[in-house]
Scaffold this motif. Structure first.
Motif, mmCIF file in Angstrom:
data_model
loop_
_atom_site.group_PDB
_atom_site.id
_atom_site.type_symbol
_atom_site.label_atom_id
_atom_site.label_comp_id
_atom_site.label_asym_id
_atom_site.label_seq_id
_atom_site.Cartn_x
_atom_site.Cartn_y
_atom_site.Cartn_z
ATOM 1 N N MET A 1 -12.565 -4.096 -25.538
ATOM 2 C CA MET A 1 -13.796 -3.366 -24.169
ATOM 3 C C MET A 1 -12.455 -2.435 -22.455
ATOM 4 S SD MET A 1 -16.831 -5.463 -22.261
ATOM 5 C CE MET A 1 -17.715 -5.397 -20.956
ATOM 6 N N ASN A 2 -12.633 -2.121 -21.377
ATOM 7 C CA ASN A 2 -11.749 -1.942 -20.847
ATOM 8 C C ASN A 2 -12.288 -3.224 -19.622
ATOM 9 O OD1 ASN A 2 -11.180 0.887 -21.841
ATOM 10 N ND2 ASN A 2 -12.533 1.939 -20.648
ATOM 11 N N THR A 3 -11.440 -2.883 -18.994
ATOM 12 C CA THR A 3 -11.144 -4.034 -17.926
ATOM 13 C C THR A 3 -11.667 -3.465 -17.151
ATOM 14 O OG1 THR A 3 -9.303 -5.146 -18.644
ATOM 15 C CG2 THR A 3 -9.736 -5.545 -16.223
ATOM 16 N N ARG A 4 -12.741 -4.334 -15.736
ATOM 17 C CA ARG A 4 -13.157 -3.589 -14.494
ATOM 18 C C ARG A 4 -12.359 -3.673 -14.000
ATOM 19 N NH1 ARG A 4 -16.724 -7.727 -12.533
ATOM 20 N NH2 ARG A 4 -18.773 -6.924 -13.636
ATOM 21 N N MET A 5 -12.313 -2.386 -13.032
ATOM 22 C CA MET A 5 -11.312 -1.855 -11.928
ATOM 23 C C MET A 5 -11.665 -2.281 -10.467
ATOM 24 S SD MET A 5 -9.121 0.275 -11.550
ATOM 25 C CE MET A 5 -7.705 0.802 -13.196
ATOM 26 N N PRO A 6 -10.802 -2.981 -9.438
ATOM 27 C CA PRO A 6 -10.939 -3.753 -8.634
ATOM 28 C C PRO A 6 -11.814 -2.433 -8.262
ATOM 29 C CG PRO A 6 -8.639 -3.235 -8.825
ATOM 30 C CD PRO A 6 -9.409 -3.277 -10.112
ATOM 31 N N THR A 7 -12.355 -2.743 -6.894
ATOM 32 C CA THR A 7 -12.040 -1.688 -5.572
ATOM 33 C C THR A 7 -11.976 -1.694 -5.169
ATOM 34 O OG1 THR A 7 -14.160 -0.639 -4.467
ATOM 35 C CG2 THR A 7 -14.906 -2.472 -5.218
ATOM 36 N N ILE A 8 -11.776 -1.285 -3.411
ATOM 37 C CA ILE A 8 -10.618 -1.485 -2.432
ATOM 38 C C ILE A 8 -10.057 -0.197 -1.746
ATOM 39 C CG2 ILE A 8 -7.315 -1.364 -2.101
ATOM 40 C CD1 ILE A 8 -7.424 -2.165 -5.276
ATOM 41 N N PHE A 9 -10.535 -1.690 0.335
ATOM 42 C CA PHE A 9 -10.788 -0.836 0.675
ATOM 43 C C PHE A 9 -8.732 -0.625 1.653
ATOM 44 C CE2 PHE A 9 -11.034 -0.835 5.828
ATOM 45 C CZ PHE A 9 -11.167 0.600 5.835
ATOM 46 N N LEU A 10 -8.386 0.863 2.294
ATOM 47 C CA LEU A 10 -7.230 0.676 3.073
ATOM 48 C C LEU A 10 -6.992 0.590 3.926
ATOM 49 C CD1 LEU A 10 -4.637 1.771 -0.191
ATOM 50 C CD2 LEU A 10 -5.176 -0.504 0.275
ATOM 51 N N GLY A 11 -6.793 -0.075 5.068
ATOM 52 C CA GLY A 11 -6.429 -0.001 6.426
ATOM 53 C C GLY A 11 -5.034 1.583 6.535
ATOM 54 N N HIS A 12 -5.455 2.822 6.674
ATOM 55 C CA HIS A 12 -4.856 3.429 6.496
ATOM 56 C C HIS A 12 -3.294 3.728 7.980
ATOM 57 C CE1 HIS A 12 -7.219 6.892 7.508
ATOM 58 N NE2 HIS A 12 -6.563 6.919 8.311
ATOM 59 N N GLY A 13 -4.446 3.608 9.104
ATOM 60 C CA GLY A 13 -3.556 3.515 10.405
ATOM 61 C C GLY A 13 -2.951 4.784 10.486
ATOM 62 N N ASN A 14 -1.492 4.947 11.171
ATOM 63 C CA ASN A 14 -0.557 6.291 11.656
ATOM 64 C C ASN A 14 -0.361 6.762 10.131
ATOM 65 O OD1 ASN A 14 1.237 7.713 12.691
ATOM 66 N ND2 ASN A 14 1.886 6.319 14.555
ATOM 67 N N PRO A 15 -0.351 8.618 10.329
ATOM 68 C CA PRO A 15 -0.467 9.125 9.440
ATOM 69 C C PRO A 15 0.942 8.928 8.935
ATOM 70 C CG PRO A 15 -1.303 10.584 10.983
ATOM 71 C CD PRO A 15 -1.991 8.660 11.765
ATOM 72 N N MET A 16 2.489 7.988 9.889
ATOM 73 C CA MET A 16 3.814 7.729 9.748
ATOM 74 C C MET A 16 3.869 7.947 8.535
ATOM 75 S SD MET A 16 5.042 10.386 11.252
ATOM 76 C CE MET A 16 6.873 10.081 10.919
ATOM 77 N N ASN A 17 2.835 6.593 7.989
ATOM 78 C CA ASN A 17 2.742 5.943 7.459
ATOM 79 C C ASN A 17 3.434 6.029 6.163
ATOM 80 O OD1 ASN A 17 3.119 2.872 8.430
ATOM 81 N ND2 ASN A 17 0.822 3.512 9.301
ATOM 82 N N ALA A 18 2.874 7.602 6.000
ATOM 83 C CA ALA A 18 3.246 7.954 4.826
ATOM 84 C C ALA A 18 4.720 8.484 4.593
ATOM 85 C CB ALA A 18 2.864 9.693 4.604
ATOM 86 N N LEU A 19 5.392 8.213 5.496
ATOM 87 C CA LEU A 19 6.967 8.418 5.286
ATOM 88 C C LEU A 19 7.916 6.854 5.517
ATOM 89 C CD1 LEU A 19 7.761 11.484 7.518
ATOM 90 C CD2 LEU A 19 7.340 11.419 5.088
ATOM 91 N N HIS A 20 7.338 5.961 6.358
ATOM 92 C CA HIS A 20 8.386 4.737 6.085
ATOM 93 C C HIS A 20 7.515 3.748 5.093
ATOM 94 C CE1 HIS A 20 6.686 5.504 10.922
ATOM 95 N NE2 HIS A 20 8.075 6.080 10.535
ATOM 96 N N VAL A 21 9.002 2.914 4.938
ATOM 97 C CA VAL A 21 8.414 2.273 4.255
ATOM 98 C C VAL A 21 8.921 0.688 4.920
ATOM 99 C CG1 VAL A 21 10.418 1.019 2.833
ATOM 100 C CG2 VAL A 21 10.143 3.067 2.272
ATOM 101 N N ASN A 22 7.249 0.051 5.180
ATOM 102 C CA ASN A 22 7.450 -1.288 5.912
ATOM 103 C C ASN A 22 6.485 -2.143 5.403
ATOM 104 O OD1 ASN A 22 4.402 -0.208 6.191
ATOM 105 N ND2 ASN A 22 5.366 1.347 8.173
ATOM 106 N N ALA A 23 6.325 -3.442 5.388
ATOM 107 C CA ALA A 23 5.503 -4.273 5.378
ATOM 108 C C ALA A 23 3.819 -3.066 4.290
ATOM 109 C CB ALA A 23 4.580 -5.529 5.880
ATOM 110 N N TRP A 24 3.382 -2.491 5.173
ATOM 111 C CA TRP A 24 1.958 -2.162 5.103
ATOM 112 C C TRP A 24 2.241 -1.441 3.695
ATOM 113 C CZ3 TRP A 24 1.984 -0.977 10.033
ATOM 114 C CH2 TRP A 24 1.489 -2.300 11.199
ATOM 115 N N THR A 25 3.272 -0.503 4.255
ATOM 116 C CA THR A 25 3.324 0.609 2.715
ATOM 117 C C THR A 25 3.754 0.089 1.775
ATOM 118 O OG1 THR A 25 5.922 1.092 3.512
ATOM 119 C CG2 THR A 25 3.714 2.472 4.456
ATOM 120 N N GLN A 26 4.629 -1.221 1.673
ATOM 121 C CA GLN A 26 5.435 -1.986 0.496
ATOM 122 C C GLN A 26 3.966 -2.807 0.079
ATOM 123 O OE1 GLN A 26 7.948 -4.384 3.062
ATOM 124 N NE2 GLN A 26 9.995 -1.983 1.501
#
Length: 260
Positions: A1-26
């Motif tokens: 039997m498959n394990t139920r996936m969690p459902t998650i909301f992410l606060g994405h903030g500034n688009p530059m987080n796509a490139l950054h390594v910081n506490a949020w992206t980690q």
């Protein structure tokens, strides 16, 4: 039997987080590594696909959309070549019947989706489908869609919301050094957290009744509404955690919320 996936909301903030390594992206990367199993697909609800009507991306290879301006060239060069998933498109349309869900072949993955997923699933090898947010509908409509999509969690699909619990760009400290969060931003985030821990979904849906702090925290609804899909997809009494926290620019909450 498959394990139920969690459902998650992410606060994405500034688009530059796509490139950054910081506490949020980690934190986003850690979320991907801690999932109970690898999802067969992601259904993403992004603040940045906000239009009249409900649609799903139905192309085999959704394009990476750079839906912003004024950022470094490096950000516009980012590609997130995750495939689409026709079977998930069919399933979403089935679950949301009799609502007319348009199969869209023009949009793709906007930065609300790819800026976080490139940290969660950096190989871009998990299929992704985006679901639009109907700007003509009230908050209760979006919560109900999340509730109707709940079965996907038992089908190895990660239901992901991307926005911000607090999102006031007028008050944002653009280009400055880190600043202290505004009192109203902290108060509203704390209120939202407490309501989620208590399972008081009606109050979260009727957020405009939460007073002046809500008016400042959510001057426009598009960044808050993805949270309602995730709350709707949660199970009664399910554990609620906040795996990523923080405030950016004084007025953007980076809070992430996980059910399950």
């Amino acid at each position: 039997m498959n394990t139920r996936m969690p459902t998650i909301f992410l606060g994405h903030g500034n688009p530059m987080n796509a490139l950054h390594v910081n506490a949020w992206t980690q934190g986003w990367a850690a979320l991907g590594q801690r999932l109970p199993q690898r999802p067969r697909a992601v259904l993403a609800v992004s603040a940045h696909w906000y239009l009249p009507g409900t649609a799903v991306t139905a192309m085999a290879a959704p394009r990476t959309i750079h839906d912003f301006g004024g950022f470094p060239r490096e950000l516009f060069e980012v590609q997130y070549p995750a495939p689409g998933d026709p079977s998930l498109v069919r399933r979403v349309r089935e679950l949301l019947q009799p609502l007319d869900v348009r199969a869209d072949l023009a949009w793709g993955l906007d930065h609300g989706t790819w800026s976080v997923l490139r940290h969660v699933f950096p190989a871009a090898d998990v299929p992704v489908v985006q679901l639009s947010i109907d700007e003509t509908q009230p908050p209760a409509f979006h919560y109900e869609l999340g509730r109707r999509l709940r079965p996907l969690r038992n089908e190895d699909v990660l239901l992901l919301g991307s926005g911000n619990v607090v999102h006031n760009l007028h008050a944002y400290a653009w280009g400055r050094h880190p600043v202290e969060p505004f009192d109203w931003a902290q108060r509203f985030e704390a209120t939202a957290r407490e309501l989620m821990l208590r399972g008081d979904h009606p109050a979260l849906v009727d957020y405009e009744a939460l007073g002046p702090d809500a008016e400042l925290a959510i001057p426009t609804p598009e960044h808050y509404l993805p949270l309602l899909y995730v709350i709707g997809a949660s199970e009664p009494g399910e554990p609620v955690t906040f795996p990523v926290e923080g405030m950016d620019g004084g007025s953007i909450s980076m809070l992430s919320v996980q059910f399950g």
